[in-house]
Write an enzyme that holds these catalytic residues in place. Structure first.
Site, PDB file in Angstrom:
ATOM      1  CG  HIS A  81      -1.734   1.259   1.328  1.00  0.00           C
ATOM      2  ND1 HIS A  81      -2.934   1.385   0.653  1.00  0.00           N
ATOM      3  CD2 HIS A  81      -1.528   2.442   1.947  1.00  0.00           C
ATOM      4  CE1 HIS A  81      -3.432   2.591   0.870  1.00  0.00           C
ATOM      5  NE2 HIS A  81      -2.600   3.259   1.653  1.00  0.00           N
ATOM      6  CG  ASP A 160     -12.167   3.720   5.701  1.00  0.00           C
ATOM      7  OD1 ASP A 160     -11.691   4.568   6.480  1.00  0.00           O
ATOM      8  OD2 ASP A 160     -11.914   3.699   4.489  1.00  0.00           O
ATOM      9  NE  ARG A 167     -10.277  10.426   9.365  1.00  0.00           N
ATOM     10  CZ  ARG A 167      -9.384   9.694   8.700  1.00  0.00           C
ATOM     11  NH1 ARG A 167      -9.726   8.538   8.169  1.00  0.00           N
ATOM     12  NH2 ARG A 167      -8.149  10.103   8.588  1.00  0.00           N
ATOM     13  CB  SER A 182      -8.738   5.224   7.376  1.00  0.00           C
ATOM     14  OG  SER A 182      -9.126   5.367   6.039  1.00  0.00           O
ATOM     15  CE  LYS A 186      -9.293   2.344   3.292  1.00  0.00           C
ATOM     16  NZ  LYS A 186      -9.320   3.688   2.793  1.00  0.00           N
TER      17      LYS A 186
HETATM   18  N1  URA Z   1      -6.065   7.080   2.912  1.00  0.00           N
HETATM   19  C1  URA Z   1      -7.063   6.399   3.512  1.00  0.00           C
HETATM   20  O1  URA Z   1      -7.544   5.395   3.011  1.00  0.00           O
HETATM   21  N2  URA Z   1      -7.496   6.881   4.706  1.00  0.00           N
HETATM   22  C2  URA Z   1      -6.994   7.959   5.307  1.00  0.00           C
HETATM   23  O2  URA Z   1      -7.431   8.312   6.383  1.00  0.00           O
HETATM   24  C3  URA Z   1      -5.964   8.647   4.655  1.00  0.00           C
HETATM   25  C4  URA Z   1      -5.508   8.181   3.451  1.00  0.00           C
END
Ligand code: URA
Length: 434
Positions: A81, A160, A167, A182, A186
């Protein structure tokens, strides 16, 4: 405990109990806890932080809010990621390369927002490519090909999805525990046993300072381990765009060049791609990094990684010949900028380049906007190159906004800085967090 008491506790800086965090997330997802109370808790977390233990529980609660994939016996399952940057097409090279090295790589990717591009948007510039697979088809492709890249469906981590939207509009994005939970919820739901994080740091990154980037890297690695996964992070420099292309179709073409041996092996960001793939392979297969690196170079240079990419594209309905033909025939407006003086390229401000690409139509300012697949910037130089006055620096491309081309060109030109002396080369990898 009722929602207001949990918010009060966090506002006072207390450590929340596991049961309270889980109940809050469950209540938010079911609609029992309204958005304003979730926003208040997010703000309290932003201001007061969370312990590693609280972050791990929050991540777990969010992960369990939707479907979770399981991969069963077979080759190790891993993913990488990136926290996102300008010209960041690295996943297009790393994921197939890791698959070519003997890993299963189920990669749920994102769409771009703001100056950060999205891998799914880039892949969708390939005619026919389906980046919105059902989870069932995603599984089939990973089983058949070894790698698949598709967007996160609504089935994965609904907590999320709902929380991130809040957010975004309540000034609560910039919080390491919230970012960690967050991103990680995932990635954990994806079912990979090994996770490698590329935490970008610098002008074109979410994390501008080294300390912030390192803190996020630590938090991601620690929380992954708390969830029983093998994990590692590299903090990497994001002051200048990665590679020569910033956009979507042009980034796919650049990634293809890297995979097909049409890119200088020693030229960044290819060595960084190999390094990140090697870390995935070393961790997942429990072999030495040197051995994994050698394997990755072999699979890249032999063309095997390119074949994994091509097979994935075909399995997802994409047509690479049509991609090349459409790109060559695309009706675009172009504007070239040239060096106003001679000297070395000292820097190319990634933030400005990202903003210009966004203005040209390569990105979206708000979620859901359409992007222009052929818009973007083709850089003709990199940091450290020497240029003479009048030498081409970059070409701006847009299909939709010819009126602002000259204005954006002036802005991009100002992103270049020049020096008399050759600048010291700075390695992309700043730190490893293991
Ligand atoms: N990417 C995400 O998936 N979540 C965040 O909070 C910031 C960047």
């Amino acid at each position: 405990m009722v929602a207001k008491e949990i918010i009060d506790l966090k506002r006072q800086g207390a450590e929340l109990a596991e049961s309270d965090i889980r109940a809050f997330i469950a209540g938010f997802v079911s609609g029992e806890i309204p958005d304003y109370q979730m926003s208040a808790l997010a703000m309290a977390i932003c201001c007061r932080g969370m312990t590693a233990g609280e972050t791990a529980v929050l991540t777990d609660a969010m992960m369990r809010s939707g479907s979770m994939l399981e991969w069963g016996e077979g080759l190790p399952v891993a993913d990488k990621h990136s926290t996102g940057g300008v010209g960041d097409k690295l996943s297009l090279v790393i994921q197939p390369l890791a698959a070519a090295c003997g890993l299963r790589v189920p990669s749920l990717t994102g769409r771009g927002l703001g100056i950060t591009g999205g891998t799914a948007d880039k892949l969708e510039t390939i005619p026919g490519y389906n980046a919105s697979l059902s989870l069932a088809r995603f599984r089939e492709i990973v089983a058949a090909v070894g790698v698949s890249m598709t967007v996160q469906t609504g089935e994965i981590c609904p907590a999320d999805k709902k929380l991130y939207a809040l957010r975004d509009v309540t000034g609560t994005v910039a919080s390491i525990p919230l970012i960690t939970s967050s991103i990680l919820s995932k990635k954990l739901a994806e079912g990979a046993g090994t996770l490698v994080f590329d935490v970008k740091c610098g002008k074109g990154a979410f994390m501008r300072t080294f300390d912030d980037a390192k803190a996020l890297a630590r938090s991601l690695v620690e929380s992954s381990r708390a969830a029983g996964r093998k994990a590692l992070a590299l903090v990497t420099r994001m002051d200048a765009p990665l590679g020569r292309a910033v956009g979507n179709a042009n980034e796919v073409a650049e990634a293809l060049a890297m995979l097909r041996g049409e890119w200088d092996w020693a030229l960044e960001p290819l060595p960084l791609c190999v390094e990140l793939a090697a870390r995935m392979v070393a961790l997942a297969k429990e072999i030495a990094v040197d051995e994994a690196r050698e394997l990755a170079w072999t699979k890249l240079k032999s063309g095997e990684a390119a074949r994994f990419f091509e097979d994935m594209v075909m399995a997802q309905g994409g047509d690479l010949e049509a991609f090349a033909a459409r790109r060559a025939g695309a009706k675009t407006h172009r504007f070239r900028i040239c060096a106003p003086r001679s000297g070395y390229i000292e820097g190319i401000d990634a933030l400005t380049a990202g903003q210009v690409a966004l203005a040209l139509g390569a990105g979206r300012k708000t979620a859901g906007e359409r992007i222009d697949p052929y818009a973007g910037i083709d850089l003709e130089v990199a940091v450290g190159d020497h240029v003479l006055t009048g030498a081409p620096l970059a070409t701006l491309v847009t299909a939709t906004l010819p009126d602002s081309l000259e204005q954006e060109a002036a802005k991009l030109l100002a992103a270049f800085s020049f020096s008399r002396e050759k600048p010291d080369s700075k390695p992309l990898i700043m730190e490893e967090v293991a």
